[in-house]
Structures are given as C-alpha cells and as structure tokens.
Motif scaffolding. Structure first.
Motif, PDB file in Angstrom:
ATOM      1  N   HIS A  69       0.866  -1.173   0.000  1.00  0.00           N
ATOM      2  CA  HIS A  69       0.000   0.000   0.000  1.00  0.00           C
ATOM      3  C   HIS A  69       0.902   1.222   0.000  1.00  0.00           C
ATOM      4  CE1 HIS A  69      -2.916   2.935   1.636  1.00  0.00           C
ATOM      5  NE2 HIS A  69      -3.790   2.186   1.008  1.00  0.00           N
ATOM      6  N   SER A  70       0.384   2.344  -0.427  1.00  0.00           N
ATOM      7  CA  SER A  70       1.202   3.556  -0.505  1.00  0.00           C
ATOM      8  C   SER A  70       1.822   3.930   0.838  1.00  0.00           C
ATOM      9  CB  SER A  70       0.372   4.723  -1.046  1.00  0.00           C
ATOM     10  OG  SER A  70      -0.726   4.980  -0.193  1.00  0.00           O
ATOM     11  N   GLY A  71       1.157   3.587   1.932  1.00  0.00           N
ATOM     12  CA  GLY A  71       1.673   3.896   3.258  1.00  0.00           C
ATOM     13  C   GLY A  71       2.460   2.750   3.874  1.00  0.00           C
ATOM     14  N   GLY A  72       2.736   1.716   3.128  1.00  0.00           N
ATOM     15  CA  GLY A  72       3.463   0.557   3.636  1.00  0.00           C
ATOM     16  C   GLY A  72       2.812  -0.732   3.196  1.00  0.00           C
ATOM     17  N   ARG A  73       1.920  -1.282   4.050  1.00  0.00           N
ATOM     18  CA  ARG A  73       1.223  -2.510   3.692  1.00  0.00           C
ATOM     19  C   ARG A  73      -0.098  -2.601   4.459  1.00  0.00           C
ATOM     20  NH1 ARG A  73       4.684  -6.989   7.106  1.00  0.00           N
ATOM     21  NH2 ARG A  73       3.345  -6.850   8.919  1.00  0.00           N
TER      22      ARG A  73
END
Length: 109
Positions: A69-73
């Motif tokens: 995800h754009s923020g990590g996972r």
C-alpha cells in the motif's frame, strides 16, 4: 457466479458458486461476519475486489497475507474472498483466468 476464498488457517483456496442475488450473504458466510472491501489494485488484476471480515484483526482471526500500500502494507486477517465488479460497481463472478492468476499469486507468496 464464481468466487475464490483463501482460507487463512489452512493457506488453501476454494472456488465457490453462488447466484448474484445472494452475493452479500455468501460473502458474509465465507468471512464469518460483516464484510469490508479492500483495495485489490496491488495484485495487478483489473476489476478485482477483495472482501474480508471487518473485525478480523480485532477478533483474533488468523493472519492471511499482506498487500503493498502507498503507506506501507495492509495486513489481512481471516478468510479472504475474491470477486469482480462490473462497470456499475456491482459484484460479479470471477473468470477462469482470474482464478488461475489468483491461485498462482497466492501460492507463490
């Protein structure tokens, strides 16, 4: 319509058949509660939908897998159900090629 369920406790998949009129009830049955939609775009299969139990982590359901995800996972817990959506956003079944591609991705992880 065909759906694919990934069982987090056994790391296996099963193909399900249901009619589109009973899709919500089938999704809720497969995840064991209320459903939450998860962005499937990280899997790279256009038009794919992912459904999980909306309280999976809080209820202590087994870890299934993570999606980038754009923020990590995003960590998913409990059974994960895959469907498609049509151009109107309605839930529809998977194609045979969808199922083949998903099983390859899930078993490669």
């Amino acid at each position: 319509m065909k759906t694919l369920t990934y069982h987090a406790d056994t790391h296996t998949t099963i193909i399900n058949e249901c009619d589109e009129d009973n899709a919500l009830a089938r999704l809720q049955h497969e995840v064991g509660g209320y459903v939450e939609h998860v962005d499937a775009s990280p899997l790279g299969i256009d038009g794919l939908d992912i459904w999980v139990n909306d309280m999976g982590a809080a209820d202590g359901l087994p870890y299934a897998f993570s999606l980038p995800h754009s923020g990590g996972r995003v960590d998913l817990f409990g059974n994960v159900v895959f469907t498609r959506c049509d151009e109107y956003g309605d839930t529809i079944g998977l194609t045979d090629s969808d199922i083949k591609a998903l099983e390859a991705k899930l078993h490669a992880a």
